[in-house]
Design an enzyme around this catalytic site. Structure first.
Site, PDB file in Angstrom:
ATOM      1  CB  SER A  22      -0.922   0.015   1.217  1.00 26.37           C
ATOM      2  OG  SER A  22      -1.738  -1.133   1.214  1.00 26.37           O
TER       3      SER A  22
HETATM    4  N1  SAM Z   1      -0.667  -5.109   4.090  1.00 27.19           N
HETATM    5  C1  SAM Z   1       0.064  -5.378   2.889  1.00 27.19           C
HETATM    6  C2  SAM Z   1       1.452  -4.801   2.895  1.00 27.19           C
HETATM    7  O1  SAM Z   1       1.845  -4.174   3.883  1.00 27.19           O
HETATM    8  O2  SAM Z   1       2.171  -5.014   1.905  1.00 27.19           O
HETATM    9  C3  SAM Z   1      -0.668  -4.966   1.636  1.00 27.19           C
HETATM   10  C4  SAM Z   1      -1.802  -5.863   1.368  1.00 27.19           C
HETATM   11  S1  SAM Z   1      -2.320  -5.996  -0.302  1.00 27.19           S
HETATM   12  C5  SAM Z   1      -2.982  -4.426  -0.630  1.00 27.19           C
HETATM   13  C6  SAM Z   1      -3.738  -7.042  -0.013  1.00 27.19           C
HETATM   14  C7  SAM Z   1      -3.383  -8.454   0.369  1.00 27.19           C
HETATM   15  O3  SAM Z   1      -4.568  -9.073   0.851  1.00 27.19           O
HETATM   16  C8  SAM Z   1      -2.885  -9.301  -0.794  1.00 27.19           C
HETATM   17  O4  SAM Z   1      -1.633  -9.841  -0.501  1.00 27.19           O
HETATM   18  C9  SAM Z   1      -3.965 -10.375  -0.934  1.00 27.19           C
HETATM   19  O5  SAM Z   1      -3.477 -11.621  -1.352  1.00 27.19           O
HETATM   20  C10 SAM Z   1      -4.526 -10.430   0.483  1.00 27.19           C
HETATM   21  N2  SAM Z   1      -5.873 -10.974   0.614  1.00 27.19           N
HETATM   22  C11 SAM Z   1      -6.958 -10.790  -0.178  1.00 27.19           C
HETATM   23  N3  SAM Z   1      -8.001 -11.483   0.295  1.00 27.19           N
HETATM   24  C12 SAM Z   1      -7.585 -12.109   1.432  1.00 27.19           C
HETATM   25  C13 SAM Z   1      -8.199 -12.978   2.392  1.00 27.19           C
HETATM   26  N4  SAM Z   1      -9.480 -13.370   2.303  1.00 27.19           N
HETATM   27  N5  SAM Z   1      -7.454 -13.421   3.424  1.00 27.19           N
HETATM   28  C14 SAM Z   1      -6.148 -13.061   3.558  1.00 27.19           C
HETATM   29  N6  SAM Z   1      -5.510 -12.268   2.677  1.00 27.19           N
HETATM   30  C15 SAM Z   1      -6.217 -11.788   1.638  1.00 27.19           C
END
Ligand code: SAM
Length: 207
Positions: free
Chosen positions: A52
């Site tokens: 992000s």
């Molecule tokens: N917090 C992260 C960072 O500091 O880099 C950024 C997160 S990224 C915007 C969103 C993440 O959420 C992705 O890696 C995606 O695979 C994960 N994601 C999406 N749906 C999810 C779920 N149901 N459970 C766990 N992770 C999930």
């Protein structure tokens, strides 16, 4: 990054600013992106996912109002950057990532930086993490169609939940504060518009 992107936009929590000044964000992106690691936007981390924008990380973290004693649940480990920020500011961090390869890379990096208070689990985070609940704070770093009930149930009374809710293109960043044992007794605040990748899961978007 801290002065031109965070302080200038109103981030005031010294603990958040210090944590983000300290953590080497360039290590959380691929080598070919390192010279852009501190720029004012999200960056790709593979598997069509992103780390992000620094301002969004700061805004969401500040909204959790962490003091240092909390147990925090993060949904969407991604690069592990947000988890590292939380590890600096809270007692324990439980983070869930649905893509195993992404989780494994984040775990290796987090351990190499000596954060021993972060637990990363691979699975569908739309169920929360019942075995580790209750949480003093929950942060969801992917966009949801609405708030999964598990997050309300697993939030401690007095705890804060920050989550982007909307359609698959744009969302509103919402902060909920749980006011009593009744899971519907929540104060809701709008922190502004945002744009996240999808929260994919049984209580999120279908793939
Ligand atoms: N917090 C992260 C960072 O500091 O880099 C950024 C997160 S990224 C915007 C969103 C993440 O959420 C992705 O890696 C995606 O695979 C994960 N994601 C999406 N749906 C999810 C779920 N149901 N459970 C766990 N992770 C999930």
């Amino acid at each position: 990054m801290v002065s031109s992107q965070l302080e200038s936009r109103g981030i005031r929590d010294e603990r958040v600013l210090n944590a983000m000044a300290k953590i080497p964000r360039h290590l959380f992106v691929d080598e070919w992106l390192r010279d852009r690691a501190y720029s004012d936007n999200p960056l790709p981390i593979g598997e069509r996912q992103t780390i992000s924008q620094p301002y969004i990380v700061a805004l969401m973290t500040e909204a959790l109002e962490l003091q240092g004693h909390e147990k925090v649940l993060e949904i969407g480990t991604g690069s592990g950057y947000q988890a590292a920020v939380l590890a600096e500011l809270a007692d324990r961090v439980c983070s869930i990532e649905r893509i195993a390869s992404i989780a494994s890379r984040a775990r290796t990096l987090i351990e190499s930086l000596d954060y021993f208070n972060v637990l990363i689990w691979v699975g569908d985070g739309t169920y929360g993490w019942r075995e580790e609940a209750p949480f003093d704070a929950i942060i969801v770093t992917a966009g949801a169609p609405d708030v999964p009930k598990a997050y309300k149930e697993q939030l401690a009374v007095g705890g804060r939940l920050v989550i982007p809710v909307g359609d698959r293109h744009t969302q509103v960043l919402l902060r909920y504060t749980r006011l009593s044992e009744d899971i519907d007794d929540m104060k809701e605040e709008d922190l502004g518009g945002c744009r996240f990748v999808d929260l994919i899961g049984n209580h999120g978007w279908k793939q």
